[in-house]
Write an enzyme that holds these catalytic residues in place. Structure first.
Site, mmCIF file in Angstrom:
data_model
loop_
_atom_site.group_PDB
_atom_site.id
_atom_site.type_symbol
_atom_site.label_atom_id
_atom_site.label_comp_id
_atom_site.label_asym_id
_atom_site.label_seq_id
_atom_site.Cartn_x
_atom_site.Cartn_y
_atom_site.Cartn_z
ATOM 1 N N HIS A 10 -14.879 -0.901 24.135
ATOM 2 C CA HIS A 10 -15.405 0.089 23.186
ATOM 3 C C HIS A 10 -16.057 -0.630 22.003
ATOM 4 O O HIS A 10 -15.437 -1.473 21.353
ATOM 5 C CB HIS A 10 -14.259 0.984 22.711
ATOM 6 C CG HIS A 10 -14.674 2.114 21.839
ATOM 7 N ND1 HIS A 10 -15.173 3.297 22.342
ATOM 8 C CD2 HIS A 10 -14.676 2.261 20.484
ATOM 9 C CE1 HIS A 10 -15.451 4.122 21.342
ATOM 10 N NE2 HIS A 10 -15.160 3.505 20.197
ATOM 11 N N HIS A 33 -20.228 3.396 20.998
ATOM 12 C CA HIS A 33 -19.979 4.560 20.129
ATOM 13 C C HIS A 33 -20.864 4.425 18.896
ATOM 14 O O HIS A 33 -20.599 3.604 18.021
ATOM 15 C CB HIS A 33 -18.479 4.558 19.762
ATOM 16 C CG HIS A 33 -18.084 5.600 18.768
ATOM 17 N ND1 HIS A 33 -16.841 5.597 18.155
ATOM 18 C CD2 HIS A 33 -18.740 6.684 18.282
ATOM 19 C CE1 HIS A 33 -16.768 6.631 17.325
ATOM 20 N NE2 HIS A 33 -17.904 7.299 17.378
ATOM 21 N N ASP A 36 -10.236 8.579 20.019
ATOM 22 C CA ASP A 36 -10.525 7.362 19.262
ATOM 23 C C ASP A 36 -9.971 7.455 17.854
ATOM 24 O O ASP A 36 -10.400 8.302 17.073
ATOM 25 C CB ASP A 36 -12.058 7.189 19.239
ATOM 26 C CG ASP A 36 -12.513 5.900 18.579
ATOM 27 O OD1 ASP A 36 -11.669 5.085 18.199
ATOM 28 O OD2 ASP A 36 -13.747 5.731 18.467
ATOM 29 N N GLY A 37 -8.996 6.579 17.568
ATOM 30 C CA GLY A 37 -8.479 6.493 16.208
ATOM 31 C C GLY A 37 -6.978 6.716 16.135
ATOM 32 O O GLY A 37 -6.477 7.748 16.565
ATOM 33 N N GLY A 38 -6.267 5.704 15.659
ATOM 34 C CA GLY A 38 -4.824 5.843 15.466
ATOM 35 C C GLY A 38 -4.035 5.948 16.764
ATOM 36 O O GLY A 38 -2.943 6.529 16.782
ATOM 37 N N GLY A 86 -15.174 5.137 10.496
ATOM 38 C CA GLY A 86 -15.408 4.140 9.451
ATOM 39 C C GLY A 86 -14.563 2.893 9.586
ATOM 40 O O GLY A 86 -15.066 1.789 9.452
ATOM 41 N N PHE A 87 -13.276 3.071 9.872
ATOM 42 C CA PHE A 87 -12.383 1.918 9.818
ATOM 43 C C PHE A 87 -11.298 2.003 10.882
ATOM 44 O O PHE A 87 -10.900 3.095 11.271
ATOM 45 C CB PHE A 87 -11.724 1.831 8.429
ATOM 46 C CG PHE A 87 -12.740 1.799 7.321
ATOM 47 C CD1 PHE A 87 -13.359 0.609 6.955
ATOM 48 C CD2 PHE A 87 -13.123 2.972 6.689
ATOM 49 C CE1 PHE A 87 -14.334 0.584 5.966
ATOM 50 C CE2 PHE A 87 -14.099 2.964 5.690
ATOM 51 C CZ PHE A 87 -14.700 1.760 5.331
ATOM 52 N N GLY A 88 -10.841 0.834 11.303
ATOM 53 C CA GLY A 88 -9.678 0.772 12.175
ATOM 54 C C GLY A 88 -8.415 0.962 11.335
ATOM 55 O O GLY A 88 -8.471 0.963 10.102
ATOM 56 N N GLY A 89 -7.301 1.141 12.020
ATOM 57 C CA GLY A 89 -6.016 1.148 11.337
ATOM 58 C C GLY A 89 -5.661 2.415 10.588
ATOM 59 O O GLY A 89 -4.715 2.423 9.803
ATOM 60 N N MET A 133 -22.074 5.401 15.495
ATOM 61 C CA MET A 133 -21.796 6.144 14.256
ATOM 62 C C MET A 133 -22.967 5.841 13.332
ATOM 63 O O MET A 133 -22.846 5.104 12.354
ATOM 64 C CB MET A 133 -20.460 5.694 13.666
ATOM 65 C CG MET A 133 -19.273 6.238 14.442
ATOM 66 S SD MET A 133 -17.735 5.358 14.134
ATOM 67 C CE MET A 133 -17.924 4.009 15.290
ATOM 68 N N SER A 142 -11.039 -1.317 21.300
ATOM 69 C CA SER A 142 -12.155 -1.369 20.342
ATOM 70 C C SER A 142 -12.175 -2.751 19.710
ATOM 71 O O SER A 142 -11.240 -3.136 19.006
ATOM 72 C CB SER A 142 -11.964 -0.310 19.257
ATOM 73 O OG SER A 142 -12.802 -0.646 18.158
ATOM 74 N N ASP A 174 -18.001 -0.197 18.433
ATOM 75 C CA ASP A 174 -18.221 0.719 17.319
ATOM 76 C C ASP A 174 -19.404 0.277 16.476
ATOM 77 O O ASP A 174 -19.319 -0.688 15.726
ATOM 78 C CB ASP A 174 -16.966 0.778 16.442
ATOM 79 C CG ASP A 174 -15.844 1.529 17.129
ATOM 80 O OD1 ASP A 174 -16.084 2.678 17.540
ATOM 81 O OD2 ASP A 174 -14.742 0.971 17.262
ATOM 82 N N MET A 222 -21.816 1.016 13.427
ATOM 83 C CA MET A 222 -21.900 1.794 12.175
ATOM 84 C C MET A 222 -23.040 1.270 11.319
ATOM 85 O O MET A 222 -23.266 0.061 11.254
ATOM 86 C CB MET A 222 -20.591 1.673 11.385
ATOM 87 C CG MET A 222 -19.362 2.081 12.171
ATOM 88 S SD MET A 222 -17.904 2.062 11.128
ATOM 89 C CE MET A 222 -16.605 1.904 12.372
ATOM 90 N N SER A 229 -6.615 -1.565 16.482
ATOM 91 C CA SER A 229 -5.579 -2.375 15.837
ATOM 92 C C SER A 229 -4.297 -2.434 16.673
ATOM 93 O O SER A 229 -3.639 -3.472 16.714
ATOM 94 C CB SER A 229 -5.302 -1.868 14.424
ATOM 95 O OG SER A 229 -5.298 -0.476 14.387
ATOM 96 N N MET A 235 -12.836 12.347 17.891
ATOM 97 C CA MET A 235 -12.326 11.435 16.868
ATOM 98 C C MET A 235 -10.975 11.946 16.398
ATOM 99 O O MET A 235 -10.841 13.110 15.996
ATOM 100 C CB MET A 235 -13.282 11.354 15.669
ATOM 101 C CG MET A 235 -14.609 10.668 15.936
ATOM 102 S SD MET A 235 -14.483 9.009 16.622
ATOM 103 C CE MET A 235 -13.672 8.123 15.281
HETATM 104 C C1 DX5 Z 1 -13.273 4.283 13.870
HETATM 105 C C2 DX5 Z 1 -13.707 3.689 15.190
HETATM 106 C C3 DX5 Z 1 -12.595 3.362 16.103
HETATM 107 C C4 DX5 Z 1 -11.656 2.306 15.572
HETATM 108 C C5 DX5 Z 1 -10.277 2.631 16.079
HETATM 109 O O1 DX5 Z 1 -14.380 4.672 13.152
HETATM 110 O O2 DX5 Z 1 -14.539 4.592 15.887
HETATM 111 O O3 DX5 Z 1 -13.030 3.018 17.404
HETATM 112 O O4 DX5 Z 1 -12.009 1.008 15.966
HETATM 113 O O5 DX5 Z 1 -9.377 1.783 15.491
HETATM 114 P P1 DX5 Z 1 -7.812 2.017 15.540
HETATM 115 O O6 DX5 Z 1 -7.410 2.041 16.980
HETATM 116 O O7 DX5 Z 1 -7.284 0.831 14.788
HETATM 117 O O8 DX5 Z 1 -7.536 3.330 14.856
HETATM 118 ZN ZN ZN Z 2 -15.042 4.236 18.205
#
Ligand code: DX5
Ligand code: ZN
Length: 214
Positions: A34, A67, A172-174, A143-146, A69, A9, A36, A38, A195, A138
């Protein structure tokens, strides 16, 4: 199960060098990019729109996995298809008529994916699953990475895999080396990681460490 694909991502990349970052992860073995999107409404953050996808398309030799959002996916799928998206996924929570959007995405020549927030049960897509190319589960709230991986989602992945047969199931996520092993064991085959990949010096080693051993 379909082959394992790693989709970095770019949300976690250096936005001042987006084109270079895309090339670098592709050279390091990324199977997809990927993206994102938003709108500050569906998700509590604002990222980028179709113009950025158009610019990055020329740097990418792998599928562009968009993706959405956003609150009104129907209004924008055409713009993202024209921008060069190969897969367009939208949230089931954003529409009362997912089938209309799926049909539109396919008409535009793209693959159609449906996304489930962590709080959305897989039953919500049970009766439309046959029309979808991919389900994106999800494993954090959009909303956010990390953010930290939500372990409860493993059960959802198993159920969605049973629903999807040999079609793509994306998470997707973490995602890091440890959650990657867990989600693959549960049936996921497309792993988004932001991340975890972009924070490492070697994108190659980061991507390799997400793939199953052996
Ligand atoms: C979150 C995004 C993800 C995000 C994942 O809303 O859809 O794609 O970039 O980031 P990490 O891998 O850091 O959790
Ligand atoms: Zn995503």
């Amino acid at each position: 199960m379909p082959s394992i694909k790693i989709a970095p991502s770019i949300l976690a990349s250096d936005f001042s060098r987006l084109g270079e970052e895309v090339k670098a992860v592709i050279n390091a073995g990324a199977d997809m990019i990927h993206l994102d999107v938003m709108d500050g409404h569906f998700a509590p953050n604002i990222t980028f729109g179709p113009a950025v996808v158009t610019s990055l398309r020329q740097h990418s030799t792998v599928p562009m996995d968009v993706h959405l959002m956003i609150s009104d996916p129907m209004a924008y799928v055409e713009d993202f298809a024209n921008a060069g998206a190969d897969i367009i996924s939208f949230h089931v929570e954003a529409t009362a008529h997912p089938i209309r959007i799926i049909d539109k995405i396919k008409e535009l020549g793209c693959q159609a994916g449906i996304v489930l927030n962590p709080g959305t049960p897989e039953e919500d897509i049970e009766f439309i699953a046959e029309h979808i190319d991919m389900v994106l589960i999800m494993t954090v709230n959009p909303g956010f990475g990390g953010q930290a991986f939500i372990p409860d989602m493993v059960r959802k992945i198993e159920n969605v895999r049973a629903m999807m047969g040999d079609r793509d199931v994306e998470v997707d996520g973490g995602i890091d080396a440890s959650s990657a092993a867990e989600v693959i064991a549960a049936g996921a085959n497309v792993l988004v990681a932001g991340s975890y990949i972009f924070q490492q010096e070697s994108y190659f080693e980061a991507i390799e460490s997400l793939r199953p051993v052996g």
